[in-house]
Design an enzyme around this catalytic site. Structure first.
Site, PDB file in Angstrom:
ATOM      1  N   ASP A  70      48.573  35.979  41.376  1.00 29.39           N
ATOM      2  CA  ASP A  70      48.975  36.979  40.391  1.00 29.39           C
ATOM      3  C   ASP A  70      50.459  36.827  40.049  1.00 29.39           C
ATOM      4  OD1 ASP A  70      48.502  39.292  38.785  1.00 29.39           O
ATOM      5  OD2 ASP A  70      49.511  40.502  40.290  1.00 29.39           O
ATOM      6  N   THR A 100      50.214  38.332  32.920  1.00 26.89           N
ATOM      7  CA  THR A 100      51.621  38.291  33.345  1.00 26.89           C
ATOM      8  C   THR A 100      52.135  36.853  33.407  1.00 26.89           C
ATOM      9  OG1 THR A 100      50.864  38.409  35.637  1.00 26.89           O
ATOM     10  CG2 THR A 100      51.565  40.461  34.626  1.00 26.89           C
ATOM     11  N   THR A 101      51.325  35.956  33.950  1.00 25.77           N
ATOM     12  CA  THR A 101      51.738  34.548  34.041  1.00 25.77           C
ATOM     13  C   THR A 101      51.902  33.957  32.646  1.00 25.77           C
ATOM     14  OG1 THR A 101      50.544  34.347  36.127  1.00 25.77           O
ATOM     15  CG2 THR A 101      51.178  32.309  35.056  1.00 25.77           C
ATOM     16  N   ASP A 113      43.927  44.014  37.819  1.00 26.97           N
ATOM     17  CA  ASP A 113      44.035  43.345  36.517  1.00 26.97           C
ATOM     18  C   ASP A 113      42.794  43.626  35.674  1.00 26.97           C
ATOM     19  OD1 ASP A 113      46.370  42.352  37.455  1.00 26.97           O
ATOM     20  OD2 ASP A 113      45.796  40.247  37.474  1.00 26.97           O
TER      21      ASP A 113
END
Length: 558
Positions: free
Chosen positions: A66, A99-100, A391
């Site tokens: 994550d 997010t990545t 998520d």
């Protein structure tokens, strides 16, 4: 030390402790910091992304895929790098996933800008071009988005499964995505979803496949007395936002007892107070009472006599969920409790999960609060499953709120890249170069997906571009086979907001960093030097970190 010559006398502006990096050096330093952050999480992207192991100074281990967890747990020591970390945190707060991707796009925007800065394109021109491109990209995404409503359970489950792909929960993603959609649909209130009403109980033991959804609340506590019943059917539930103990005086008081009878009387009075509290609860008709504070031993005895299940030191978050699911109204004291304040649950029982006793409040009439029980073989496994579920809950909530989704697998980025190249022709001046650079930067997502899957990124990109040129808007990369497939047919979907938020926040962060041409580490931004416990001024290698502090933190991860 900045100084200016006035006649023969230098004018000192900054203190000697200050360190300053100006112009292209400052831009270059910030760009390198942003790229280093993006590079550190880039290999985690996609279904074939690798995990990272973070070990802190006390030996605690976090194994995760994550992006935001990685970046927030890392010891990052550079202010520009911190600004890129904020991109991930904003993405997590707003959407819960992507997010990545957001960080990788921000890093690539900086990388593309670096080449243009070397060609003497001004940073302000770049910033303007990037903003125009981001605006155009957001509009283009809206056009290719697919409408979804809360009845499209199949698509909602596919969205939940996509968010889990490549993470620790993937082995049981069909079951978990089903549970996630059921949980979000249950707590949805006129299209609004508050994921705080979905609590997640992590239970070490068993396998991920044994995870389940309880329509109700699980309180991680036990009954206060073994003499109380284990199970109550059709229970009236009371919530007391206080305690069941004899009140202490608010002022320091001293009581002189001269006679044993006086002490006896004193104790009897306390006992009577406690008995009255329990009678108030029983008279209101409560079968179960959840108390915020403590419960006196004598009160426990009286409650057990009345056959009432009592639970003490219940967290405020559990209390609000109990109130929401059972319809109970929290009161501050037992004396305030009336029949109208009671909630209802079909069953309240103390059950054992993996050796721990918990109170299950189930069969509530209108389950507006639910609990996901996550099982897993080890603590590290279950923590990663929890992050994947978080998520997944976020993307399903976002989809229900916005009602729009996009195909995944790098499809939107390739489509945007082509659209932006067409749009660049209509942009006058040097901003056109920035828009084209933005289009190139977006292709970092499909390129990274290919690299992480062990495929040739150039071949994959060429094939994807050809498919999109041919009119297939949802053509994406299958990381398992290396083929270009229709992601919509395959059921790989992401919420529209995942992409729009990632592009907007990545652009804002990149633009902000590009506009900085001076980094001043003031003398009072000091950090401690571990070797001699003296303070040393911030600067490259000090408080502003250079990339030294970050290199150490990230070096062990790559």
């Amino acid at each position: 030390m900045a100084q200016q010559q006035m006649g023969n006398q230098p004018l000192i502006v900054l203190s000697e402790d200050s360190q300053r990096t100006s112009g292209k050096d400052a831009q270059s330093m910030n760009i390198q910091a942003g790229k280093a952050v993006a590079e550190s999480v880039r290999t985690t992207l996609g279904p074939k992304g690798m995990d990272k192991m973070l070990v802190d100074s006390t030996g605690n281990v976090v194994v995760t895929n994550d992006g935001v967890t990685l970046l927030s747990e890392m010891d990052i020591d550079h202010p520009a790098a911190d600004m890129i970390v904020e991109v991930a945190e904003t993405q997590e707060d707003e959407v819960g996933d992507g997010t990545t991707s957001a960080v990788v796009i921000a890093g690539e925007l900086l990388s593309q800008a670096e080449e243009l800065l070397e060609q003497d394109i001004h940073a302000t021109t770049l910033a303007q071009g990037y903003r125009q491109a981001a605006e155009e990209a957001t509009e283009a995404l809206e056009e290719i988005a697919v409408d979804v409503d809360e009845d499209d359970e199949e698509i909602l489950e596919q969205i939940a499964a996509t968010a889990m792909t490549g993470k620790g929960a993937e082995s049981a993603r069909d079951l978990l995505s089903n549970l996630v959609v059921e949980a979000v649909s249950t707590v949805a209130d006129d299209g609004e979803v508050d994921t705080d009403n979905i609590s997640v109980e992590k239970v070490v033991g068993g396998s991920i496949d044994e995870s389940e959804l309880v329509e109700g609340v699980i309180v991680d506590k036990e009954r206060v007395s073994e003499n109380m019943p284990y199970f109550v059917e059709d229970a009236n539930v009371a919530i007391i936002d206080g305690d069941l103990e004899v009140k202490e005086t608010e002022i320091d008081a001293e009581v002189n007892v001269t006679d044993p009878d006086q002490l006896e009387q004193f104790l009897e009075q306390e006992e009577q107070q406690l008995q009255e509290m329990v009678e108030d609860i029983a008279d209101a008709g409560a079968d179960v009472v959840f108390v915020d504070g403590g419960i006196d031993d004598m009160a426990q005895h009286y409650l057990a006599q009345e056959g009432i299940i009592a639970v003490r030191r219940v967290k405020s978050s559990d209390q609000s969920q109990l109130a929401r699911s059972t319809g109970a109204t929290p009161v501050s004291t037992a004396a305030d409790l009336t029949e109208e304040d009671l909630g209802f649950a079909g069953s309240v029982a103390q059950k054992e999960i993996a050796g721990d006793q918990r109170i299950f409040v189930e069969d509530v009439e209108d389950a507006k609060a639910v609990t996901l029980i996550l099982r897993g073989g080890t603590e590290h496994v279950i923590d990663e499953v929890d992050r994947a579920i978080e998520d997944s809950l976020g993307v399903v909530r976002t989809t229900l709120e916005d009602g729009k989704v996009l195909a995944g697998g790098g499809a939107p980025e390739v489509d945007l890249s082509l659209s932006l190249r067409d749009y660049a022709d209509s942009v006058g001046g040097r901003e056109q170069l920035a828009v084209e650079a933005f289009a190139d930067a977006l292709e970092v997502i499909p390129r990274t997906l290919a690299e992480n899957a062990g495929l040739d990124p150039i071949d994959s990109l060429v094939e994807l571009r050809a498919d999109h040129d041919g009119g297939n808007e949802s053509a994406g990369l299958d990381a398992y086979t290396g083929d270009t497939i229709d992601m919509a047919e395959e059921g790989v979907y992401e919420p529209l907001r995942v992409k729009t938020q990632a592009i907007e926040s990545a652009t804002e962060a990149a633009v902000m960093l590009l506009r900085i041409d001076d980094v001043i580490a003031a003398g009072d931004l000091a950090v401690e030097d571990d070797d001699d416990d003296e303070e040393m001024p911030g600067g490259p290698g000090g408080g502003m970190g250079g990339m030294g502090g970050m290199g150490g933190g990230m070096g062990g991860m790559m």
